[in-house]
Design an enzyme around this catalytic site. Structure first.
Site, short mmCIF file in Angstrom:
data_model
loop_
_atom_site.label_atom_id
_atom_site.label_comp_id
_atom_site.label_asym_id
_atom_site.label_seq_id
_atom_site.Cartn_x
_atom_site.Cartn_y
_atom_site.Cartn_z
N GLY A 90 0.56 -1.31 -0.09
CA GLY A 90 0.25 0.05 0.16
C GLY A 90 0.93 1.25 0.05
N TRP A 101 2.28 1.78 -3.47
CA TRP A 101 1.05 2.05 -4.48
C TRP A 101 1.17 3.76 -4.19
CZ3 TRP A 101 -3.17 5.01 -3.34
CH2 TRP A 101 -4.25 5.20 -4.27
N HIS A 102 1.22 4.33 -3.05
CA HIS A 102 0.96 5.67 -2.84
C HIS A 102 1.95 6.54 -3.52
CE1 HIS A 102 -1.86 4.72 0.28
NE2 HIS A 102 -2.39 6.23 0.01
N GLY A 103 3.31 5.95 -3.60
CA GLY A 103 4.40 6.65 -4.35
C GLY A 103 5.81 5.92 -4.61
N PHE A 121 -1.21 10.78 -6.44
CA PHE A 121 -0.91 9.50 -6.51
C PHE A 121 -1.59 8.56 -7.74
CE2 PHE A 121 -1.13 10.60 -1.76
CZ PHE A 121 0.33 11.07 -1.67
#
Length: 464
Positions: free
Chosen positions: A315, A318-320, A464
């Protein structure tokens, strides 16, 4: 296009509403939504609009092929191929530079110019959710118009919520109809979100941006570190909360009920509860498609802890594309492991103390989430853990700003409670009443006045 911009409010939104309720009555809700959403995205970039439409069309073909396939091997093969196609595009645009430059330490000049397509993270996850549901037969009937309007619907396209097909399929198939009560509830929620973003989030962003941009060039003290980090914690709260309110409000204005994505997360008493209140649809997606893939809670406590940690780690990725996001994900994974161990072996009720501990843990994790790099992150962690004498002169305005924000976060009802959206409690206001229409107008007017004086800033989750 930013929801909290004058261009959106004065140009696109009036055009979209008129088009939807006049032309949409003739061509249908789904066609209207597709035309408006394509226009909305195309204003930003025509080439990336073509990319998005190509990926969406390819995913539809994969879904249709899965549905028609007779053997399990064929179904699974096309599922894997469809997911790989979506993740491949996301990986290329979002992670190429990070992998080549930061992980492999190679010359990354050939990927340096890649621009991250707006919304690719969100429509990628939404496509994966759809194709997976076709595979497990929870979605059995779909058509191009409904599918494209489901993915493209502009209020949720850019930064969520990540919508399941079954969340909106029934609404999408309905004809365009005028419902005053639903429309005004949407207006009220949009106004509240607009106010949160322009007045609160943009205010806290001034000191937050100033603090994080100066870490490497100035000495950061104990007081400055706590104030700067709290500014970002509140900025992010009001920014994402405001966006979610505006997205759901716009959904109601166009006749669709989007799933709740934000519900007073700082009031949570555990990290699990936090993720049931913060970016709710992302948590739902990760639970279904990542946590269960690692074994979930079906194969013993050790596997459950490992699956939870790995889910948060992915997770974070995924954000950056950066080591700071990996650290943020790892921190939340560690929080989850500690919390589950506490619940299993100690499990003493802590009451309000649990809320304080959870909030502080989340607050500390926001530091790497915002910092420019790991070095800046360590600098802030060192400063906040090294008490010093308070400055001779304390800016009382800054103290009041943080205090006021925390009071609103912890003591005030949230926006969805105010209008009674998708819950069993009675709404706190009747949005049909004329006086609340004037209140909504006043909030919007103040927000517009602020935008005239100080230009808008993009929503944080747009990155994002």
């Amino acid at each position: 296009m930013i929801f909290s911009s004058l261009d959106f409010f004065y140009l696109f939104l009036p055009f979209a509403l008129i088009f939807h309720y006049v032309v949409g009555e003739k061509i249908g809700r789904r066609a209207s939504i597709i035309i408006l959403s394509v226009t909305f995205y195309g204003i930003w970039s025509i080439p990336y609009l073509c990319l998005m439409l190509s990926l969406i069309a390819a995913n539809y073909v994969f879904a249709h092929t899965i549905k028609r396939s007779k053997t399990q091997i064929a179904r699974k093969s096309f599922l894997i191929l469809g997911i790989a196609c979506s993740l491949g595009a996301l990986g290329y645009f979002k992670y190429s530079y990070f992998i080549v430059n930061d992980v492999l330490s190679m010359d990354a000049s050939f990927v340096e110019g890649i621009i991250l397509p707006l919304a690719i993270s969100f429509y990628t996850f939404q496509q994966i959710a759809f194709i997976t549901h076709v595979y497990d037969k929870s979605v059995t009937e779909f058509d191009p118009l409904t599918y494209f309007s489901y993915i493209l619907f502009f209020p949720q396209l850019i930064a969520g919520p990540i919508v399941d097909y079954t969340d909106v399929e029934r609404d999408l198939r309905k004809p365009v109809e005028r419902n005053r009560t639903i429309f005004l509830s949407g207006v009220a929620l949009f106004a509240i979100g607009f106010f949160k973003k322009t007045i609160f989030a943009d205010y806290y962003s001034i000191d937050s941006d100033s603090f994080y941009s100066s870490i490497s060039t100035q000495d950061i003290g104990f007081y400055e570190a706590w104030y700067g980090s709290f500014s970002y914690t509140l900025q992010l709260y009001f920014d994402f909360s405001g966006y979610c309110d505006m997205a759901i409000g716009l959904g109601l204005m166009f006749g669709l009920q989007l799933p709740i994505n934000f519900y007073s997360p700082y009031k949570s008493s555990s990290i699990q509860e936090f993720w049931r209140r913060w970016h709710i649809t992302l948590g739902r997606f990760l639970n279904r498609h990542v946590y269960r893939l690692f074994g979930g809670n079906r194969k013993g406590f050790t596997v459950e802890l490992t699956a939870g940690f790995m889910t948060f780690l992915l997770g974070g990725i995924w954000h950056g594309a950066g080591f700071t996001f990996i650290l943020w994900g790892a921190l939340h994974g560690a929080y989850l492991v500690i919390n589950k161990l506490y619940q299993k072996y100690i499990n003493l009720p802590l009451g309000i103390v649990a809320i304080f501990i959870t909030f502080m843990a989340v607050h500390l994790a926001w530091i790497p989430f915002r910092a420019e790099g790991l070095a800046d992150t360590l600098t802030v962690f060192k400063a906040i853990s090294t008490p010093t004498m308070l400055p001779a002169e304390i800016d009382i305005t800054k103290v009041l700003a943080i205090t006021s924000g925390l009071i609103i976060v912890f003591l005030f009802p949230n926006s969805l409670q105010i209008i009674g959206y998708q819950n069993n409690t009675r709404p706190l206001i009747n949005t049909d009443h004329v006086r609340y229409i004037f209140v909504a107008g006043a909030l919007v007017s103040l927000s517009i006045l602020k935008l005239i004086l100080i230009p808008h800033t993009a929503f944080i989750y747009y990155d994002f």
